[in-house]
Design a protein around this motif. Sequence first.
Motif, PDB file in Angstrom:
ATOM      1  N   ARG A  93       1.092  -1.348  -0.335  1.00  0.00           N
ATOM      2  CA  ARG A  93       0.040  -0.220   0.062  1.00  0.00           C
ATOM      3  C   ARG A  93       0.658   1.005  -0.027  1.00  0.00           C
ATOM      4  N   TYR A  94       0.466   2.082  -0.917  1.00  0.00           N
ATOM      5  CA  TYR A  94       1.084   3.614  -0.694  1.00  0.00           C
ATOM      6  C   TYR A  94       0.844   4.728  -0.153  1.00  0.00           C
ATOM      7  N   TYR A  95       1.890   5.048   0.329  1.00  0.00           N
ATOM      8  CA  TYR A  95       1.349   6.401   1.953  1.00  0.00           C
ATOM      9  C   TYR A  95       2.233   7.716   1.005  1.00  0.00           C
ATOM     10  N   ASN A 115     -11.789  -1.906   8.681  1.00  0.00           N
ATOM     11  CA  ASN A 115     -11.151  -3.590   8.552  1.00  0.00           C
ATOM     12  C   ASN A 115      -9.936  -3.423   8.063  1.00  0.00           C
ATOM     13  N   GLY A 116      -9.128  -1.798   7.447  1.00  0.00           N
ATOM     14  CA  GLY A 116      -7.793  -2.093   6.261  1.00  0.00           C
ATOM     15  C   GLY A 116      -6.894  -2.716   6.433  1.00  0.00           C
ATOM     16  N   ARG A 117      -5.757  -3.636   6.421  1.00  0.00           N
ATOM     17  CA  ARG A 117      -5.364  -4.574   7.027  1.00  0.00           C
ATOM     18  C   ARG A 117      -4.304  -3.850   6.572  1.00  0.00           C
ATOM     19  N   VAL A 280      -4.572  12.443  -4.684  1.00  0.00           N
ATOM     20  CA  VAL A 280      -5.698  12.198  -4.323  1.00  0.00           C
ATOM     21  C   VAL A 280      -5.611  10.021  -4.292  1.00  0.00           C
ATOM     22  N   TYR A 281      -6.673  10.060  -2.981  1.00  0.00           N
ATOM     23  CA  TYR A 281      -6.504   8.399  -3.271  1.00  0.00           C
ATOM     24  C   TYR A 281      -7.892   8.175  -2.381  1.00  0.00           C
TER      25      TYR A 281
HETATM   26  C1  LIG Z   1      -1.201   6.732  -4.172  1.00  0.00           C
HETATM   27  C2  LIG Z   1      -1.856   7.065  -2.957  1.00  0.00           C
HETATM   28  C3  LIG Z   1      -1.804   7.951  -2.260  1.00  0.00           C
HETATM   29  C4  LIG Z   1      -1.403   6.941  -0.595  1.00  0.00           C
HETATM   30  N1  LIG Z   1      -1.278   8.436   0.356  1.00  0.00           N
HETATM   31  C5  LIG Z   1      -2.188   7.604   1.788  1.00  0.00           C
HETATM   32  C6  LIG Z   1      -1.751   8.503   3.082  1.00  0.00           C
HETATM   33  O1  LIG Z   1      -0.491   9.414   2.357  1.00  0.00           O
HETATM   34  N2  LIG Z   1      -2.505   8.583   4.128  1.00  0.00           N
HETATM   35  C7  LIG Z   1      -3.354   7.144   3.784  1.00  0.00           C
HETATM   36  O2  LIG Z   1      -3.858   7.253   5.279  1.00  0.00           O
HETATM   37  N3  LIG Z   1      -3.510   6.199   2.629  1.00  0.00           N
HETATM   38  C8  LIG Z   1      -2.629   6.786   1.226  1.00  0.00           C
HETATM   39  N4  LIG Z   1      -3.432   5.896   0.895  1.00  0.00           N
HETATM   40  C9  LIG Z   1      -4.472   4.755   0.626  1.00  0.00           C
HETATM   41  C10 LIG Z   1      -3.196   3.735   0.630  1.00  0.00           C
HETATM   42  O3  LIG Z   1      -3.158   3.862   0.213  1.00  0.00           O
HETATM   43  C11 LIG Z   1      -4.671   2.132   1.611  1.00  0.00           C
HETATM   44  O4  LIG Z   1      -4.962   2.041  -0.144  1.00  0.00           O
HETATM   45  C12 LIG Z   1      -5.285   2.602   2.379  1.00  0.00           C
HETATM   46  O5  LIG Z   1      -4.359   2.939   3.692  1.00  0.00           O
HETATM   47  C13 LIG Z   1      -5.792   1.375   2.356  1.00  0.00           C
HETATM   48  O6  LIG Z   1      -5.399   0.637   2.779  1.00  0.00           O
HETATM   49  P1  LIG Z   1      -5.684  -1.063   3.563  1.00  0.00           P
HETATM   50  O7  LIG Z   1      -4.588  -1.891   3.696  1.00  0.00           O
HETATM   51  O8  LIG Z   1      -5.535  -0.715   5.393  1.00  0.00           O
HETATM   52  O9  LIG Z   1      -7.175  -1.281   3.457  1.00  0.00           O
HETATM   53  P2  LIG Z   1      -7.539  -2.698   2.621  1.00  0.00           P
HETATM   54  O10 LIG Z   1      -7.446  -4.346   3.704  1.00  0.00           O
HETATM   55  O11 LIG Z   1      -6.824  -2.675   1.078  1.00  0.00           O
HETATM   56  O12 LIG Z   1      -8.967  -2.450   2.848  1.00  0.00           O
HETATM   57  C14 LIG Z   1      -9.910  -2.402   3.967  1.00  0.00           C
HETATM   58  C15 LIG Z   1     -10.987  -1.609   3.140  1.00  0.00           C
HETATM   59  O13 LIG Z   1     -11.002   0.042   3.711  1.00  0.00           O
HETATM   60  C16 LIG Z   1     -11.716   0.605   2.506  1.00  0.00           C
HETATM   61  N5  LIG Z   1     -10.605   1.486   2.141  1.00  0.00           N
HETATM   62  C17 LIG Z   1      -9.565   1.346   1.606  1.00  0.00           C
HETATM   63  N6  LIG Z   1      -9.164   2.704   2.005  1.00  0.00           N
HETATM   64  C18 LIG Z   1      -9.726   3.435   1.927  1.00  0.00           C
HETATM   65  C19 LIG Z   1     -10.602   4.509   1.748  1.00  0.00           C
HETATM   66  N7  LIG Z   1      -9.370   5.689   1.626  1.00  0.00           N
HETATM   67  N8  LIG Z   1     -11.887   5.151   1.689  1.00  0.00           N
HETATM   68  C20 LIG Z   1     -12.692   4.572   2.394  1.00  0.00           C
HETATM   69  N9  LIG Z   1     -12.523   3.199   2.188  1.00  0.00           N
HETATM   70  C21 LIG Z   1     -11.762   2.760   2.581  1.00  0.00           C
HETATM   71  C22 LIG Z   1     -12.339  -0.914   1.629  1.00  0.00           C
HETATM   72  O14 LIG Z   1     -12.747  -0.579   0.458  1.00  0.00           O
HETATM   73  C23 LIG Z   1     -12.512  -2.218   2.552  1.00  0.00           C
HETATM   74  O15 LIG Z   1     -13.352  -2.489   2.862  1.00  0.00           O
HETATM   75  C24 LIG Z   1      -2.645   6.362  -0.328  1.00  0.00           C
HETATM   76  C25 LIG Z   1      -3.140   5.572  -1.784  1.00  0.00           C
HETATM   77  C26 LIG Z   1      -2.344   5.651  -3.047  1.00  0.00           C
HETATM   78  C27 LIG Z   1      -3.029   5.653  -4.537  1.00  0.00           C
END
Ligand SMILES: Cc1cc2nc3c(=O)[nH]c(=O)nc-3n(C[C@H](O)[C@H](O)[C@H](O)COP(=O)(O)OP(=O)(O)OC[C@H]3O[C@@H](n4cnc5c(N)ncnc54)[C@H](O)[C@@H]3O)c2cc1C
Length: 281
Positions: A93-95, A115-117, A280-281
């Motif tokens: 995942r990217y931040y 539930n975000g992993r 934007v993400y």
């Molecule tokens: C270019 C880029 C830059 C990013 N920069 C940041 C950053 O600086 N800080 C940051 O916190 N995140 C950032 N993100 C988002 C990050 O990469 C992950 O997608 C986010 O943390 C969710 O991952 P996870 O593994 O926790 O969730 P997952 O396990 O992949 O998803 C779990 C659940 O959460 C929901 N979910 C996931 N993301 C979101 C969302 N954004 N809004 C609503 N529901 C969501 C999914 O639909 C799913 O139901 C960025 C993404 C991109 C592509």
Amino acid sequence: MLQPLTLIDRQNAQAFNEWGNQVGQCIGCDLNLKVSLEPSSTRTLVLASKETYGISVDAPVSILRFAKPERGLGNYNAGDLVGIIAPDCDIPRYYSLASSRSDGFLEICVRKQPNGRCSSFLSGLEAGQKVTAFVKRNPEFNVKHSQKPLILIGSGAGIGPLMGFLRGLRGRRPVYMYWGGRSKLSDFLYESTLDEMKDRGDLTALSTAFSRDQNPVYVQSKLLADEGNLRTQILQGADIMVCGGQAMAKDVSNILSDILSPLKITLADLKSQKRFVEDVY
Ligand SMILES: Cc1cc2nc3c(=O)[nH]c(=O)nc-3n(C[C@H](O)[C@H](O)[C@H](O)COP(=O)(O)OP(=O)(O)OC[C@H]3O[C@@H](n4cnc5c(N)ncnc54)[C@H](O)[C@@H]3O)c2cc1C
């Protein structure tokens, strides 16, 4: 032909996998596409400190500061991306980076998704614990070398790279910042650092909007309230950088288009001149 056109933002592996699953359903075959964006050289980062905000307003965001690795990761600037490979996650995942290599640490702001992993893994880290990471350059979202004004707009965790830009600029450009959170008391990220930057003159003006306080305000209303100043800065050649969630970015684009309209300038004009950029993400 099986699916409407799907666009994948910046090699987003999650979105690519979802597309693969949909195509698999159409053709009755479990495609289970595996995209490997993991570069050969990952590094271990050690968490130095963590500050968590926004719990009481149901929007937990942590500022995670990692010690700069001795070697590897190469050069990085605020606005570049760090890929995190969390345990049990098939894809990184990217931040967005809130620091540059010269700051001497690597900082990110992470919104914990339900539930975000990866975001739950990162939010649960304690100082001293380690993560596997790599850096992906994002030159489109690096701050330009210029003396013209800079307008920074964001919400929630989107403040991360904007803080990184401010740290790097140290007052070399006039900077107008507009940022939205939920509650001044609960999730005003970087409040004291921003106050210090204003006192030093590194930040020309800060306008905040809180959507769950007594008089709810959104960041786009703050832009509208300041439209005269924004037009002045844009006529002087200001760059505009936006970071945060998609809903905020859409509202901000709409308001900016209205603000630009009397100047006979469109957002598309500014985009083509690379004076309007978004993360934007
Ligand atoms: C270019 C880029 C830059 C990013 N920069 C940041 C950053 O600086 N800080 C940051 O916190 N995140 C950032 N993100 C988002 C990050 O990469 C992950 O997608 C986010 O943390 C969710 O991952 P996870 O593994 O926790 O969730 P997952 O396990 O992949 O998803 C779990 C659940 O959460 C929901 N979910 C996931 N993301 C979101 C969302 N954004 N809004 C609503 N529901 C969501 C999914 O639909 C799913 O139901 C960025 C993404 C991109 C592509």
